[in-house]
Design a protein around this motif. Structure first.
Motif, short mmCIF file in Angstrom:
data_model
loop_
_atom_site.label_atom_id
_atom_site.label_comp_id
_atom_site.label_asym_id
_atom_site.label_seq_id
_atom_site.Cartn_x
_atom_site.Cartn_y
_atom_site.Cartn_z
N MET A 1 49.71 -10.22 -17.79
CA MET A 1 48.43 -9.69 -18.26
C MET A 1 47.40 -9.84 -17.16
N ILE A 2 46.88 -8.74 -16.71
CA ILE A 2 45.98 -8.82 -15.57
C ILE A 2 44.52 -8.81 -15.97
N GLY A 3 44.14 -7.90 -16.79
CA GLY A 3 42.71 -7.87 -17.13
C GLY A 3 42.51 -7.80 -18.62
N LEU A 4 41.42 -8.31 -19.08
CA LEU A 4 41.08 -8.20 -20.50
C LEU A 4 39.81 -7.38 -20.58
N LYS A 5 39.89 -6.30 -21.26
CA LYS A 5 38.74 -5.43 -21.29
C LYS A 5 38.30 -5.23 -22.73
N ILE A 6 37.04 -5.36 -22.95
CA ILE A 6 36.53 -5.15 -24.30
C ILE A 6 35.85 -3.79 -24.37
N VAL A 7 36.30 -3.02 -25.32
CA VAL A 7 35.77 -1.67 -25.40
C VAL A 7 34.86 -1.54 -26.59
N LEU A 8 33.66 -1.12 -26.36
CA LEU A 8 32.76 -0.90 -27.48
C LEU A 8 32.72 0.59 -27.79
N MET A 9 32.93 0.90 -29.05
CA MET A 9 32.84 2.29 -29.44
C MET A 9 31.37 2.68 -29.41
N PRO A 10 31.08 3.95 -29.18
CA PRO A 10 29.68 4.39 -29.27
C PRO A 10 29.17 4.04 -30.65
N LYS A 11 28.05 3.38 -30.70
CA LYS A 11 27.61 2.87 -32.00
C LYS A 11 27.24 3.99 -32.96
N ARG A 12 27.79 3.85 -34.13
CA ARG A 12 27.49 4.77 -35.21
C ARG A 12 25.98 4.93 -35.41
N GLU A 13 25.33 3.78 -35.35
CA GLU A 13 23.90 3.77 -35.63
C GLU A 13 23.12 4.59 -34.61
N GLU A 14 23.52 4.45 -33.34
CA GLU A 14 22.79 5.18 -32.31
C GLU A 14 23.00 6.69 -32.49
N GLN A 15 24.21 7.03 -32.90
CA GLN A 15 24.49 8.46 -33.13
C GLN A 15 23.63 9.00 -34.27
N PHE A 16 23.51 8.16 -35.31
CA PHE A 16 22.70 8.54 -36.46
C PHE A 16 21.25 8.77 -36.02
N LEU A 17 20.74 7.86 -35.18
CA LEU A 17 19.36 7.97 -34.72
C LEU A 17 19.15 9.27 -33.93
N GLN A 18 20.13 9.59 -33.10
CA GLN A 18 20.03 10.84 -32.35
C GLN A 18 19.91 12.04 -33.28
N ARG A 19 20.70 12.00 -34.34
CA ARG A 19 20.65 13.12 -35.29
C ARG A 19 19.31 13.18 -36.01
N ILE A 20 18.77 11.98 -36.30
CA ILE A 20 17.46 11.92 -36.95
C ILE A 20 16.41 12.51 -36.01
N ASN A 21 16.44 12.06 -34.77
CA ASN A 21 15.46 12.54 -33.80
C ASN A 21 15.57 14.05 -33.58
N ALA A 22 16.80 14.53 -33.66
CA ALA A 22 17.00 15.97 -33.45
C ALA A 22 16.76 16.76 -34.74
N LYS A 23 16.42 16.03 -35.80
CA LYS A 23 16.17 16.64 -37.11
C LYS A 23 17.33 17.54 -37.57
N GLN A 24 18.52 17.06 -37.39
CA GLN A 24 19.66 17.81 -37.90
C GLN A 24 19.71 17.67 -39.41
N PRO A 25 19.84 18.79 -40.12
CA PRO A 25 19.81 18.75 -41.59
C PRO A 25 20.75 17.70 -42.18
N GLU A 26 21.92 17.51 -41.56
CA GLU A 26 22.86 16.52 -42.10
C GLU A 26 22.27 15.12 -42.07
N ALA A 27 21.41 14.88 -41.08
CA ALA A 27 20.84 13.55 -40.91
C ALA A 27 19.96 13.18 -42.10
N PHE A 28 19.34 14.17 -42.72
CA PHE A 28 18.48 13.90 -43.86
C PHE A 28 19.30 13.33 -45.01
N ARG A 29 20.46 13.92 -45.21
CA ARG A 29 21.33 13.43 -46.27
C ARG A 29 21.84 12.02 -45.94
N GLU A 30 22.17 11.83 -44.67
CA GLU A 30 22.63 10.50 -44.24
C GLU A 30 21.54 9.45 -44.46
#
Lengths: 385, 194
Positions: free
Chosen positions: B1-30
């Motif tokens: 085992m050579i390296g240990l890498k921790i991978v963070l998925m793109p945060k759901r929350e940040e994606q949600f915020l982007q949709r809110i900022n972009a005023k995407q209709p789906e974001a309103f329901r979310e």
């Protein structure tokens, strides 16, 4: 509220779910010591006295109705046809192209991995009767099936159930239940024992058991919950091994080319090579491994979670190789895997994903980690660097 | 085992915020499915009646949608929601000519820390409830009883399960929660390739 406070909320959430690390605990402790009010609030929440009441209140509030009302006021129109189309696309696999269109609309970033028509497995199986006739089983059809002379079984949303009160004097008649790749099914045998079949699995069993013993044959992977019956021992014969069951639940997997793995959750089982040899008694939380090459049996204590998580809708991979993970995925998603580079098979992963999600979640996670490319054509996933 | 890498998925929350900022209709329901129920409970802490609390939160959400603002972070957005609901609730009470005594007993305007604790508590419950809702049925009951402060044995007895099953299901709930919090989603160890 500032970032620190949100972080403390997260720490408390972790604490209450028992998933907090020592370091995080120290951080939380500091904050609790900072002001008595902090601790008062924390202690009150930990006691959990009003959590059920609060949860019920929470569930009583209907955000959908509220949302519809407000959507009208801000001028958002529901695109009903689009929603309908989306579900239709999910139901009808060949409509992959429409699905792509809609999905790309919804996300700001196009999905690089095109996994449009690769869906998780579903409840389906084929039942082969004693006379060789076959019956296709799906989960939503409730009906009686004649499975042997004068014996009926009931198929419904919960799987197929064999009746417990058949007459036991006849010769044994066998049925075979088969799941394809991308399928799973549940069966209740005539003695009330339950078996959950994973994908690409075959179970052969008598329609009614005789008075001396209960014997079934397995290839593939299945989870057993066997009813106790002191007079009639239960045997599973699975690709080279014989398991004697003493009333219990356990998982058997013969998919691996090199070994057959049996994991015991509760009760007690005895494991031996089918051809004979000593019986190894297993205790709960143990893994019994039968090596095909030399027909040896080895029993050890393990974390059984990764072996049984599938039956509750999860994939849990503990330090598994890419090859092992892809073999598992290929059965469930009904895809073939091609490696452009043999070395890639030896990448190791640890991870936890939901089984009923689309395959791209897991592929994306792997992709972003090592810069591997997944190319999907028809039902083949090509993995390259 | 050579390296240990921790991978963070793109945060759901940040994606949600982007949709809110972009005023995407789906974001309103979310926005409704994510925050509505909890903010109504929060507002009920001031205005008491559920229907009034619901009106308050709906007005806030509509204002959020029609307001021409960009939220820099998810936390800033959450904070804004809670503060708006608090202010709107107090406004409602003022206009209703609620007795001074009651307003004074709420003690809100000047004690900032106190109200922050209330928001924290509500936010914590929001996270817990969302997690509970997403757990498989078997896990859910066990987890709820666990939150009520019950031990493994007691839970096993109440639900007629073995202690081992209780432990397994609890463990599953926990690893699920860790994953949900967007932390070590996928830890990978690579052999020789990285």
């Amino acid at each position: 509220m500032d970032d620190c406070k949100f972080r403390m909320v997260e720490m408390m959430h972790l604490y209450l779910s028992g998933a907090i690390t020592d370091e995080e605990m120290q951080e939380l402790q500091k904050w609790l010591d900072a002001a008595p009010e902090n601790r008062v609030m924390f202690d009150r929440i930990c006691k959990g006295k009003d959590i059920l009441y609060k949860y019920r209140m929470y569930k009583k509030i209907d955000h959908r109705v509220a949302c519809e009302r407000c959507e009208k006021r801000v001028g958002i129109k529901r695109r009903n046809i689009r929603i309908w189309l989306k579900y239709a696309a999910i139901l009808l696999l060949p409509l992959g192209s429409i699905f792509v269109l809609l999905r790309n609309n919804e996300r700001e970033q196009p999905v690089e991995v095109a996994t449009v028509d690769i869906l998780p497995g579903e409840t389906k199986a084929t039942l082969i009767l004693a006379d060789g006739k076959s019956v296709v089983l799906e989960h939503d059809t409730t009906r009686d099936i004649v499975v042997g002379e004068g014996v009926n079984a009931k198929n419904s949303g919960r799987g197929i159930v064999y009746s417990t009160n058949g007459s036991e004097k006849r010769n044994l008649q066998y049925n075979v239940l088969q799941t394809p790749r991308g399928g799973e099914y549940q069966i209740t045998l005539a003695d009330g024992s339950m078996v959950q079949l994973n994908s690409a699995t075959q179970l052969k069993f008598p329609v009614v058991f005789d008075e001396e013993k209960r014997e079934v044959y397995l290839t593939g992977e299945a989870f057993f919950e066997v009813q106790k019956d002191e007079k009639r021992p239960f045997y599973v014969i699975a690709d080279g091994i014989k398991i004697r069951v003493y009333g219990t639940s356990f998982n058997v997997n013969t998919h691996d080319k090199e070994r057959v793995q049996t994991v015991l959750v509760e009760g007690s089982i005895g494991l031996s090579a089918e051809k004979g040899g000593p019986e190894y008694r297993m205790k709960p939380s143990q893994l019994g491994e039968y090596r095909r090459a030399d027909a040896s049996v080895n029993v050890k204590t393990v974390d059984i979670e990764p072996y049984i998580a599938w039956k509750d809708g999860f994939f849990v991979f503990e330090n598994q190789t890419m090859e092992q993970i892809m073999n598992t995925l290929s059965l469930w998603y009904d895809v073939d895997i091609f490696y452009a580079n043999e070395q890639l098979k030896n990448l190791h992963f640890t991870g936890h994903v939901k089984r009923y999600e689309q395959i791209d979640n897991i592929l994306k996670a792997i992709k972003s980690a090592v810069g591997i490319t997944f190319t999907i054509k028809d039902r083949t996933i090509c993995i390259s660097k | 085992m050579i390296g240990l890498k921790i991978v963070l998925m793109p945060k759901r929350e940040e994606q949600f915020l982007q949709r809110i900022n972009a005023k995407q209709p789906e974001a309103f329901r979310e926005l409704f499915s994510e925050f509505y129920n909890s903010l109504v409970l929060f507002a009920m802490g001031f205005v008491v009646q559920q229907d009034v609390a619901e009106d308050v939160v709906q007005e806030v959400f509509i204002a959020v949608w029609e307001r021409d603002a960009q939220y820099p972070t998810y936390n800033a957005f959450r904070s804004f929601l809670y503060n708006s609901v608090k202010n709107a609730s107090l406004n409602y009470l003022k206009h209703k000519n609620v007795e001074e005594k009651y307003l004074a007993s709420l003690n809100l305007e000047d004690e900032g820390d106190d109200i922050d604790l209330k928001m924290m508590e509500e936010e914590l419950y929001r996270l817990l409830f969302k997690t509970i809702d997403e757990l498989p049925d078997k896990c859910r009951n066990i987890f709820l009883l666990h939150l009520e402060g019950k031990g493994n044995e007691e839970i096993a007895l109440l639900l007629n399960l073995s202690i081992l099953t209780v432990k397994t299901q609890k463990k599953r709930a926990m690893s699920y929660i860790r994953e949900r919090l967007g932390r070590v989603y996928f830890v990978m160890m690579s052999l020789g390739i990285i």
